[in-house]
Scaffold this motif. Sequence first.
Motif, mmCIF file in Angstrom:
data_model
loop_
_atom_site.group_PDB
_atom_site.id
_atom_site.type_symbol
_atom_site.label_atom_id
_atom_site.label_comp_id
_atom_site.label_asym_id
_atom_site.label_seq_id
_atom_site.Cartn_x
_atom_site.Cartn_y
_atom_site.Cartn_z
ATOM 1 N N LYS A 155 -0.990 6.907 0.530
ATOM 2 C CA LYS A 155 -2.413 7.215 0.512
ATOM 3 C C LYS A 155 -3.263 5.970 1.019
ATOM 4 O O LYS A 155 -4.384 6.356 1.087
ATOM 5 N N ARG B 234 -3.562 3.312 -0.641
ATOM 6 C CA ARG B 234 -4.305 2.438 -1.792
ATOM 7 C C ARG B 234 -3.189 1.400 -2.381
ATOM 8 O O ARG B 234 -1.892 1.556 -1.985
ATOM 9 N N ILE B 235 -3.586 0.500 -2.973
ATOM 10 C CA ILE B 235 -2.774 -0.870 -3.230
ATOM 11 C C ILE B 235 -1.770 -0.074 -4.416
ATOM 12 O O ILE B 235 -2.204 0.385 -5.336
ATOM 13 N N ARG C 38 -7.083 -5.089 1.861
ATOM 14 C CA ARG C 38 -7.569 -3.925 1.847
ATOM 15 C C ARG C 38 -8.318 -3.503 2.989
ATOM 16 O O ARG C 38 -8.082 -2.425 3.731
ATOM 17 N N ASN D 49 -9.663 5.061 4.280
ATOM 18 C CA ASN D 49 -10.263 4.992 2.947
ATOM 19 C C ASN D 49 -8.894 4.410 2.265
ATOM 20 O O ASN D 49 -8.291 5.227 2.121
ATOM 21 N N VAL D 50 -9.250 3.278 1.510
ATOM 22 C CA VAL D 50 -8.229 2.514 0.857
ATOM 23 C C VAL D 50 -8.702 2.505 -0.833
ATOM 24 O O VAL D 50 -10.278 1.901 -0.578
ATOM 25 N N PHE E 209 0.935 -1.373 0.158
ATOM 26 C CA PHE E 209 -0.044 0.090 0.020
ATOM 27 C C PHE E 209 1.081 1.563 0.073
ATOM 28 O O PHE E 209 1.848 1.348 0.737
ATOM 29 N N ASN E 210 0.389 2.217 -0.816
ATOM 30 C CA ASN E 210 1.141 3.467 -0.846
ATOM 31 C C ASN E 210 0.746 4.570 0.459
ATOM 32 O O ASN E 210 0.091 4.187 1.111
#
Length: 89
Positions: A54, A56-57, A73, A88-89, A51-52
């Motif tokens: 932010k 997100r994947i 997730r 929030n991802v 995950f970054n």
Amino acid sequence: MRIRAVFAGLILSIGLVVSMSWPASAEVPKIIAGKNGEMEVLFRNNCVVYFNVKGRIASKQPVCTGPQVNQARDAAARYRREQGLGGNV
């Protein structure tokens, strides 16, 4: 005798609902959070979902299954919420 049969049917129904809602292969993944805000979610079969910052994947290993990616997730979102980073991802 009738009560015993109804009770047994109820137990069987509850068992089916539990087994259908909780997959037998579910495992608790390991979360490694870096100081830079990036995160890795690891599973026993060498699946790693990255995950970054932010949340997100960013990428994942080819061995990861769809359910593992979804579980990763969810785990990342839970971790981010618990750390006050937003879920929030």
